[in-house]
Design an enzyme around this catalytic site. Structure first.
Site, PDB file in Angstrom:
ATOM      1  N   TRP B 332       0.828  -1.198   0.000  1.00  0.00           N
ATOM      2  CA  TRP B 332       0.000   0.000   0.000  1.00  0.00           C
ATOM      3  C   TRP B 332       0.871   1.260   0.000  1.00  0.00           C
ATOM      4  O   TRP B 332       0.522   2.287  -0.578  1.00  0.00           O
ATOM      5  CB  TRP B 332      -0.904  -0.002   1.249  1.00  0.00           C
ATOM      6  CG  TRP B 332      -1.720   1.254   1.437  1.00  0.00           C
ATOM      7  CD1 TRP B 332      -2.951   1.503   0.930  1.00  0.00           C
ATOM      8  CD2 TRP B 332      -1.352   2.422   2.182  1.00  0.00           C
ATOM      9  NE1 TRP B 332      -3.377   2.749   1.307  1.00  0.00           N
ATOM     10  CE2 TRP B 332      -2.410   3.341   2.080  1.00  0.00           C
ATOM     11  CE3 TRP B 332      -0.225   2.786   2.931  1.00  0.00           C
ATOM     12  CZ2 TRP B 332      -2.386   4.583   2.688  1.00  0.00           C
ATOM     13  CZ3 TRP B 332      -0.194   4.029   3.531  1.00  0.00           C
ATOM     14  CH2 TRP B 332      -1.276   4.912   3.411  1.00  0.00           C
ATOM     15  N   HIS B 333       2.058   1.155   0.651  1.00  0.00           N
ATOM     16  CA  HIS B 333       2.920   2.334   0.767  1.00  0.00           C
ATOM     17  C   HIS B 333       3.554   2.750  -0.552  1.00  0.00           C
ATOM     18  O   HIS B 333       3.932   3.901  -0.715  1.00  0.00           O
ATOM     19  CB  HIS B 333       4.022   2.090   1.801  1.00  0.00           C
ATOM     20  CG  HIS B 333       3.521   2.189   3.200  1.00  0.00           C
ATOM     21  ND1 HIS B 333       2.930   1.130   3.834  1.00  0.00           N
ATOM     22  CD2 HIS B 333       3.503   3.206   4.083  1.00  0.00           C
ATOM     23  CE1 HIS B 333       2.573   1.503   5.049  1.00  0.00           C
ATOM     24  NE2 HIS B 333       2.895   2.757   5.228  1.00  0.00           N
ATOM     25  N   GLY B 334       3.719   1.808  -1.477  1.00  0.00           N
ATOM     26  CA  GLY B 334       4.320   2.224  -2.735  1.00  0.00           C
ATOM     27  C   GLY B 334       4.609   1.076  -3.656  1.00  0.00           C
ATOM     28  O   GLY B 334       4.641  -0.083  -3.250  1.00  0.00           O
TER      29      GLY B 334
END
Lengths: 286, 470
Positions: B332-334
């Site tokens: 989700w962060h990248g």
């Protein structure tokens, strides 16, 4: 609508204390003029050099360049010289700062080692943020140099930083040099890339100052001899010579100086070259 | 538009004046929506359309889900809503990663190149998660529920407006806190100036801006030296200190941002959920995730971990569920392998801790607790390296340098990180004291005035919030 209402009362107390602190601090800076000898990082150094130039110092001879020319520290130079070169910075940034400050120097010395690096818009925007940059002239506490922490660390003797004599004794760390030279050699063995726009910008800025009577001189900082003879260095020198009919300082004798990493002089060499640089400027201006 | 920029300050003030203006009080939501669109369009005007389409589809689907009486149809609507949000998120966020993979294999001609050009809309990870929360909340609790989580207005126009507002509300639009639908919708109503706790909002804003502009932005200029290749020439002590500094920086940056978002929302009468609760005093990794980025971890728990079975399944399934949640949380962060590794690393820590807990019981005393806090903090800090260095090779090289470098220490870096860690240490210490003595010693006007003074006189060069990139 009435915004001056009851639940703002406790905010007033915070704001009043803040205003008192702020005024007191500025009066202290204006009256005492504390000597700030230490800054927190290289970017703050850049802001500080630039703001000192914009607000206080109007030397007739200005040097612009990258971190290579930044090794000629202002403390090595007489008062009528000012080095506006930045770590990680560029010639275009320096020239743009002089232009936007509205000052026309007698001489500008342009470092040719890294001449086609783009200008630092972030730095320029902060230095010349509308209205704020003019307020900073009268409110010193808003300048990066006068951050309270800089005053504290400047008071801590020997907290970090070394004396001039200690710095003169520092020799090169060969591990760092070898590691860096591998990268530098690769970089310098390539041809110059996409410099047309930067060249145009440089031409415009040089023209702007020349029209107003400033004498422009190009120079090179000493670097490792192998890099000075590289494809990129030669090509860059050639592009400038073809496009500008200005003076050049005699190229440095690279063998006489030592670098930490191939391109940046060690303190002792920077100190020695500063002396040589001043002699060369006098020769150019005779 | 950055929270620490003049245009933002102007936007907040103008919105505030219009918002509480007596003549415009019935248009409050319109005013906030308009300000939110200006805020978003300031950086990426063309991606405003995506935000608008996403919010509109979520409004339509959630309305259908809530008022549909046939179970199968309701299910179909809600699944379509969730899939829509996930497709939008995947396409815009992960296309470049797929693009790199395809380019590596060189198998599909220009497709990889095309995927690499897809722009990353700011805040997409946040607003798509809020869209999912809306659809799922209304699926779980519809108009027939005895105790509904919240009620949806029968008038579609009103629901549409509320949803556009919920998705686009500017304080939380680009980096959270992720607000769940049931937390936000019940708050949508006319607000009056006399009800607003301006003192609290002002204090939260001062603390938030202090953490971001004084601590995080100044540490940013020190931790710059952690990037490749600069770290190669630094001593082990300097590298450890830099890692510690980055750990403080990322906390101050994100907690600061969250506080600013909470403070701004408060000015308009809205309560956003707490996002940080002194995470570095956690005595276990599971506790850490109840204190760090709380709105994300609670979202993952409610909308992913529990639907997967949560703790009600076999031990092995629990371990697998935790790993899935953390891997997806990392992703989700990248769109980079390092984030997946980071998620896997945390999954591993959580699973190991859970496994160990059933065999080993540690005594609970001050010394042991301090050891636990130090241990958890150290491993969490080590994990941040995957955030700082985008290439996994560089992470390994950093660790190698950390173990073997013997160069000179950079005294100035050590000293500056020490100075900027002091306020964070005091902040945490005050929290620990306040728990036992039930008194917050930092909550006085003089302290807030000093923080305000330091924001004005001692801020670092402004940098983007680290979590903007997510």
């Amino acid at each position: 609508m009435n915004l001056s209402i009851f639940n703002f009362n406790k905010i007033y107390r915070i704001v009043i204390i803040f205003v008192v602190l702020f005024i007191f601090y500025n009066v202290y800076l204006i009256v005492q003029k504390p000597n700030v000898t230490m800054l927190q990082n290289q970017w703050q150094n850049n802001y500080s050099f630039a703001q000192d130039f914009i607000y206080d110092n109007k030397a007739k001879n200005i040097i612009v360049g990258s971190s290579m020319a930044a090794r000629i520290q202002n403390k090595f130079l007489p008062k009528n010289y000012y080095n506006l070169s930045f770590s990680g910075g560029s010639v275009l940034t320096g020239l743009e700062i002089i232009k936007r400050s509205g000052f026309i120097p007698k001489n500008i010395y342009i470092e040719n080692n890294i001449i086609f690096r783009h200008e630092d818009n972030k730095l320029l925007n902060i230095l010349f943020y509308p209205f704020l940059w003019e307020i900073k002239k009268y409110v010193p506490s808003l300048r990066e140099k006068y951050q309270p922490l800089n005053l504290i660390i400047s008071k801590i003797k020997g907290a970090y930083g070394k004396t001039h004599d200690e710095l003169l004794k520092i020799s090169r760390d060969n591990n760092i040099y070898d590691l860096s030279m591998k990268r530098q050699q690769k970089n310098y063995d390539k041809n110059l890339k996409q410099y047309d726009i930067k060249l145009k910008q440089l031409k415009n800025l040089v023209k702007y100052f020349e029209v107003q009577g400033t004498k422009i001189t190009f120079f090179e900082m000493p670097i490792d001899i192998n890099l000075a003879k590289s494809i990129k260095a030669k090509e860059q020198r050639n592009v400038i010579k073809v496009n500008f009919k200005n003076n050049w300082m005699r190229l440095p004798d690279n063998d006489e100086y030592t670098t930490t990493d191939g391109i940046h002089l060690i303190y002792k060499s920077a100190y020695e070259y500063s002396d040589e640089f001043l002699k060369l400027t006098r020769r150019v201006n005779e | 538009m950055l929270f620490n920029s003049f245009p933002f300050l102007v936007l907040v003030l103008v919105t505030l004046i219009l918002y509480y203006s007596k003549k415009l009080v019935k248009y409050q939501i319109y005013i906030l929506i308009l300000s939110s669109l200006v805020f978003y369009a300031y950086g990426q005007p063309y991606l405003l359309l995506l935000l608008f389409i996403s919010a509109s589809i979520n409004a339509i689907v959630s309305y259908k889900v809530y008022f549909e009486n046939i179970r199968e149809k309701k299910r179909l609507y809600s699944v379509s809503g969730v899939v829509f949000n996930l497709v939008v998120l995947s396409f815009f966020k992960y296309s470049p990663l797929f693009g790199v993979m395809i380019e590596d294999f060189n198998s599909l001609g220009g497709v990889g190149e095309f995927l690499l050009t897809i722009p990353l809309p700011i805040g997409i990870s946040f607003y798509t998660f809020q869209g999912i929360s809306l659809v799922v909340d209304l699926y779980k609790s519809d108009h027939q529920s005895e105790c509904p989580l919240f009620e949806v207005n029968k008038n579609f126009k009103k629901h549409y407006l509320d949803t556009i507002f919920f998705i686009s509300f500017f304080p939380q639009l680009v980096a959270g806190p992720i607000v769940k639908a049931y937390q936000f919708y019940p708050q949508i109503k006319t607000k009056y100036l006399k009800d607003i706790d301006f003192e609290r909002a002002f204090k939260i804003l001062i603390l938030g801006y202090f953490l971001k502009m004084v601590i995080a932005d100044n540490l940013k200029d020190q931790t710059f030296w952690m990037t490749y290749p600069y770290f190669e020439s630094l001593s082990s002590l300097t590298l450890i200190t830099l890692l510690f500094g980055y750990s403080i920086q990322i906390f101050a940056d994100f907690a600061g941002y969250s506080l600013i978002a909470i403070g701004i929302a408060k000015l308009y009468g809205y309560e956003l959920p707490k996002n940080f609760n002194f995470p570095y005093i956690s005595k276990s990794f599971s506790e850490f995730w109840t204190r760090w980025h709380i709105s994300l971890s609670s979202w993952l728990k409610e909308y992913l971990y529990i639907p997967l079975g949560g703790n009600r399944v076999s031990k092995i399934r629990v371990y697998i569920n935790i790993s899935i949640v953390m891997l997806l949380g990392g992703l989700w962060h990248g769109a980079a392998y390092s984030y997946i590794v980071w998620g896997g690393y945390h999954g591993f820590l959580l699973v190991t801790e859970r496994y160990m807990a059933s065999y080993v019981k540690f005594p609970s005393n001050i010394l042991m607790n301090a050891v636990k806090v130090f241990f958890v903090f150290s491993l969490i800090t080590l994990g941040w390296l995957l955030f700082k260095l985008p290439e996994f090779d560089q992470v390994l090289l950093y660790l190698h340098s950390l173990a073997s470098n013997s160069g000179a220490h950079r005294k100035e870096i050590l000293m500056m990180i020490f100075f900027y860690a002091i306020p964070i240490f005091i902040y945490y210490l005050n929290y620990l004291i306040s728990i036992t003595k039930n008194k917050n010693y930092l909550d006085n006007s003089f302290i807030y005035a000093i923080l305000f003074f330091l924001i004005i006189t001692n801020s670092g060069s402004s940098g983007e919030f680290i979590y903007f990139q997510f």
